[in-house]
Design a protein around this motif. Structure first.
Motif, short mmCIF file in Angstrom:
data_model
loop_
_atom_site.label_atom_id
_atom_site.label_comp_id
_atom_site.label_asym_id
_atom_site.label_seq_id
_atom_site.Cartn_x
_atom_site.Cartn_y
_atom_site.Cartn_z
N HIS A 31 36.12 58.09 59.52
CA HIS A 31 34.93 58.72 60.12
C HIS A 31 34.31 57.89 61.24
CE1 HIS A 31 33.55 56.00 57.06
NE2 HIS A 31 32.31 56.12 57.46
N HIS A 32 34.97 56.76 61.64
CA HIS A 32 34.50 55.96 62.77
C HIS A 32 32.99 55.68 62.72
CE1 HIS A 32 38.47 56.53 64.35
NE2 HIS A 32 38.32 57.84 64.40
N PRO A 33 32.54 54.92 61.74
CA PRO A 33 31.10 54.72 61.59
C PRO A 33 30.44 54.02 62.78
CG PRO A 33 32.35 53.23 60.14
CD PRO A 33 33.32 54.22 60.71
N GLY A 34 31.23 53.34 63.60
CA GLY A 34 30.63 52.62 64.73
C GLY A 34 30.70 53.37 66.04
N LYS A 35 31.22 54.57 66.01
CA LYS A 35 31.40 55.35 67.25
C LYS A 35 30.07 55.49 68.00
CE LYS A 35 33.31 59.76 68.72
NZ LYS A 35 33.89 59.30 70.00
N GLY A 36 30.09 55.17 69.28
CA GLY A 36 28.89 55.29 70.09
C GLY A 36 27.91 54.13 69.91
N ARG A 37 28.26 53.16 69.07
CA ARG A 37 27.39 52.00 68.84
C ARG A 37 27.91 50.82 69.65
NH1 ARG A 37 22.77 54.02 67.03
NH2 ARG A 37 23.03 55.25 65.12
N ARG A 38 27.00 50.11 70.26
CA ARG A 38 27.39 49.02 71.15
C ARG A 38 26.97 47.66 70.59
NH1 ARG A 38 25.29 52.22 76.42
NH2 ARG A 38 23.32 51.59 75.49
N LEU A 39 27.93 46.77 70.53
CA LEU A 39 27.70 45.43 69.99
C LEU A 39 27.79 44.42 71.13
CD1 LEU A 39 27.52 43.38 67.61
CD2 LEU A 39 30.02 43.51 67.48
N GLY A 40 26.73 43.65 71.30
CA GLY A 40 26.75 42.56 72.27
C GLY A 40 26.89 41.24 71.54
N LEU A 41 27.87 40.44 71.94
CA LEU A 41 28.11 39.15 71.29
C LEU A 41 27.76 38.05 72.27
CD1 LEU A 41 31.52 39.81 69.50
CD2 LEU A 41 29.21 39.99 68.55
N LEU A 42 26.71 37.31 71.96
CA LEU A 42 26.16 36.33 72.88
C LEU A 42 26.47 34.93 72.36
CD1 LEU A 42 24.36 35.92 75.35
CD2 LEU A 42 22.38 36.30 73.90
N PHE A 43 27.34 34.24 73.07
CA PHE A 43 27.77 32.91 72.63
C PHE A 43 27.11 31.83 73.47
CE2 PHE A 43 31.05 35.68 70.98
CZ PHE A 43 31.28 35.15 69.72
N PHE A 44 26.19 31.10 72.86
CA PHE A 44 25.64 29.93 73.53
C PHE A 44 26.56 28.73 73.32
CE2 PHE A 44 21.89 32.58 73.08
CZ PHE A 44 21.36 32.49 74.35
N ASN A 45 27.52 28.86 72.39
CA ASN A 45 28.46 27.77 72.09
C ASN A 45 29.85 28.36 71.90
OD1 ASN A 45 25.64 26.97 70.62
ND2 ASN A 45 26.61 25.21 71.59
N PRO A 46 30.87 27.51 72.02
CA PRO A 46 32.24 28.00 71.92
C PRO A 46 32.54 28.62 70.56
CG PRO A 46 32.20 25.74 72.75
CD PRO A 46 30.81 26.06 72.29
N SER A 47 33.56 29.44 70.54
CA SER A 47 33.93 30.14 69.31
C SER A 47 35.35 30.64 69.46
CB SER A 47 32.99 31.32 69.09
OG SER A 47 33.49 32.16 68.07
N LEU A 48 36.14 30.55 68.39
CA LEU A 48 37.46 31.14 68.41
C LEU A 48 37.55 32.21 67.31
CD1 LEU A 48 40.42 31.19 69.43
CD2 LEU A 48 40.90 29.68 67.51
N ARG A 49 37.54 31.78 66.06
CA ARG A 49 37.69 32.72 64.94
C ARG A 49 36.56 33.74 64.89
NH1 ARG A 49 41.09 28.70 63.46
NH2 ARG A 49 39.50 27.47 64.47
#
Lengths: 317, 317, 317
Positions: A31-49
């Motif tokens: 049912h695609h629960p996230g459809k139309g939802r926007r996620l912003g990922l703000l990295f002030f520091n490095p990240s891999l995983r």
């Protein structure tokens, strides 16, 4: 769930754990629960995983994700109320958070401690300012003092591998490193384990490496690694710097690196680490490359942890 | 196809060439062969065309793509087995590759040679460690010694523009540059052309710029550019540094820049270059801006090359 | 619309404004006008709002977006025709633009002025070279002298908040800053306002900060901020550096920071700024945190401005 900043945002860890394990069985819900939802990922520091697993989790849910590397964009934020901004900072967090709250439905923030002032780091000023001004759910991608997505993945991994006949003994043991690291993974793991309350938690560290009691109260705390390892079912290896004096690395007499020899006293314990790991400093190669190691599985479970957290946040919008 | 690291992974170049040309006719296949498949693109070195064309190819197939700029994230990997990691490296390739293999269905890796030790570069240590530990198909986005996606695009371009009445003469000619470059584009082009075996390959370079025979065996090798260009149908222009002493740039007496005057001796040859090109150093403006130039077409064909390679890798999963 | 570089590319601003306001009501048009269309966003300079809002706009339309950070990739382009490229530049804009024009259906370019030569900056050489060689519609993401996406968002914001009984008075006022900034936001706002012709535009700045007449001709220009603010309906606050001597910051006697006290003489004016804003330097906290401030709304409207511009460009393909 309104935000995902610590275990305190969660009704019960088992709800999220079960949700995550269901996603592991069926990654893309029909049912695609996230459809139309926007996620912003703000990295002030490095990240891999964290960066990858959170993106994959969001894609599984059908969300649109945009990653913003604040550190590398030289986007220096001002965090002091009332500041006269005639210096290095180019934008106040108030204005940044308000705008990001208009652009995204959920906001992820990664911000490391500076390890210079305990009061400043433990106030979680950066994260809290975004929560205060963005007006949308905030998910911690690791903050100054906690790393809830890691801890949730850790509990998922323990759930999958725990003995069914008894409450497992879980040892969180300090390990050597070459530089001062935050306390957040250790703080957060202790906090989640104790809230979960389905295992016996022992924290082992050399004298001088005590963690903040607000996170470890209820665990057994030992300064002998070998005593702690006795009959352990899980051994979680992690370095952290001292809380007092803050951010320092007091000398340690013995070698706390986890080896196969030390694991002899456990109940065939499975070994965990959040990665990245300094091989042959924190853990020996023989442990990491043995069937006892759960570190790859644990990192893979980051996807399902993030997916459970995001799905719960979306429902609250 | 299990991996895409060199022409040796390919049954016959024509299969991939035909597949690529079919995608060029119909970029988005209606059955979305990549749906639900995740591609991780790991760049240890900068990239423009490869980064973009591979993303576009993956999108056409319906794959989800995440790009990771390892170089800029200061994510310094350890590649030595058994290393005591008390120095600059923050994660062992074993652990990194194992986790990435859990996050992605296909892994793309770009890694340049250091041009300091021929043995080290030609062992393709970085790429091979990912192949060994990731457990998923690996696609080379240009490695220390080869650039198979470029070569496949080159063969597609030659296929589109070759004369139908005869086997074309293709000249790979060295050209001047201002700094030492890898041999990989030249190595790889020779390797693919000879495996394809549908053209007469001539390699021309100044004395001291011999390529590794494992890639050029079967080609005619000349040290006179003008002799090589005689009656050529295609001229592929490329600089590379010396193999011995490795990574150096021995002085060259004549000017090897390709000009319109030199092209007079060809059979109206079409001119190729992988880009980026140093104008008026490697090739003259008049050649690059003339109808003889195929460089833009060649770069555009990178999309279809990547799409054919990815589609073949997906089928093997 | 063939390109989106300035108001001169637009038949009438109201067409785009109305289109943007329709998208604000229904962000995702059911017929997916951007499906199968690829947008490349090429940033030679940093960007936050433009980067995010343009991506969000493109996603709403169903376009596929790839962001390329040219500045951080050390991808140094040559812009001089006929250059012998034996120096720092690694690729000529001719070749780069031709290839990008094959990879993308629409190309976005951000390029800041160097603020060293007025003639060079005002020739818009970088943007124009991409227009000349790419062969696809180009959208300005802020150029050396103009910022049309910002201006369109500004007009949308004014449209939403203007009085209905009369033509509003809009004051563009210079404000202090700590370093020399481009003139582009101010130039572009004046150009769009005057082309729109639905408000009375007053430009206020200290002596020495005159803007280029090609953009302000038709506006009232004052050197007294208080006189300008009298009966204003909107106050747009922005710093810019001097046009002559170019890029300098001549000393200013009075304090031009906008305060609540100064707003007393307006008609309860709404306050605008393109962000990022230096709090308590350009505007006081009390203004920015008051209901008079439209800055967050204005930034949010960047999405709909970009979406209207992109939709119009797509139709021309």
């Amino acid at each position: 769930m309104k935000h995902f900043l610590s275990v305190n945002d969660v009704t019960h860890p088992d709800e999220l754990i079960n949700r995550a394990l269901a996603f592991k069985q069926q990654p893309v819900p029909p049912h695609h629960p996230g459809k139309g939802r926007r996620l912003g990922l703000l990295f002030f520091n490095p990240s891999l995983r964290t960066r990858l697993s959170t993106q994959l989790a969001a894609q599984n849910l059908g969300m649109e994700v945009i990653v913003l590397n604040a550190g590398r964009e030289n986007w220096t934020l001002e965090f002091t109320d009332g500041a006269v901004m005639d210096g290095e900072t180019v934008e106040h967090v108030k204005d940044a958070a308000r705008v990001l709250g208009r652009y995204f439905d959920v906001l992820g923030i990664r911000t490391f401690p500076k390890l210079q002032s305990r009061d400043e780091d433990y106030a979680e000023h950066v994260l809290n300012q975004f929560v205060r001004h963005a007006g949308v759910p905030v998910i911690s991608l690791e903050s100054a003092t906690l790393h809830p997505l890691q801890s949730l993945a850790d509990l998922i991994t323990i759930t999958e591998h725990r003995p069914h006949s008894r409450k497992p003994k879980v040892v969180l043991t300090w390990a050597p490193h070459i530089k001062p690291l935050p306390q957040c993974v250790a703080n957060s793991f202790a906090q989640w384990m104790l809230a979960w309350n389905k295992a016996h938690l022992v924290v082992a560290h050399p004298p001088g490496y005590e963690l903040d009691e607000q996170f470890t109260r209820g665990a057994d705390i030992l300064t002998s690694q070998m005593e702690a390892l006795q009959d352990a079912d899980f051994v979680y290896v992690k370095n952290w710097s001292s809380l007092n004096p803050y951010g320092t690395t007091p000398a340690v007499g013995e070698n706390w690196m986890l080896t196969s020899a030390k694991l002899q006293v456990t109940r065939n314990a499975r070994v965990m680490h959040c990665l990245p790991v300094r091989r042959n400093v924190e853990l020996s190669d023989e442990v990491l490359d043995s069937p006892a190691s759960l570190v790859t599985e644990q990192a893979a479970n980051r996807i399902w942890a993030a997916q459970a957290a995001l799905a719960s946040l979306i429902e609250s919008i």
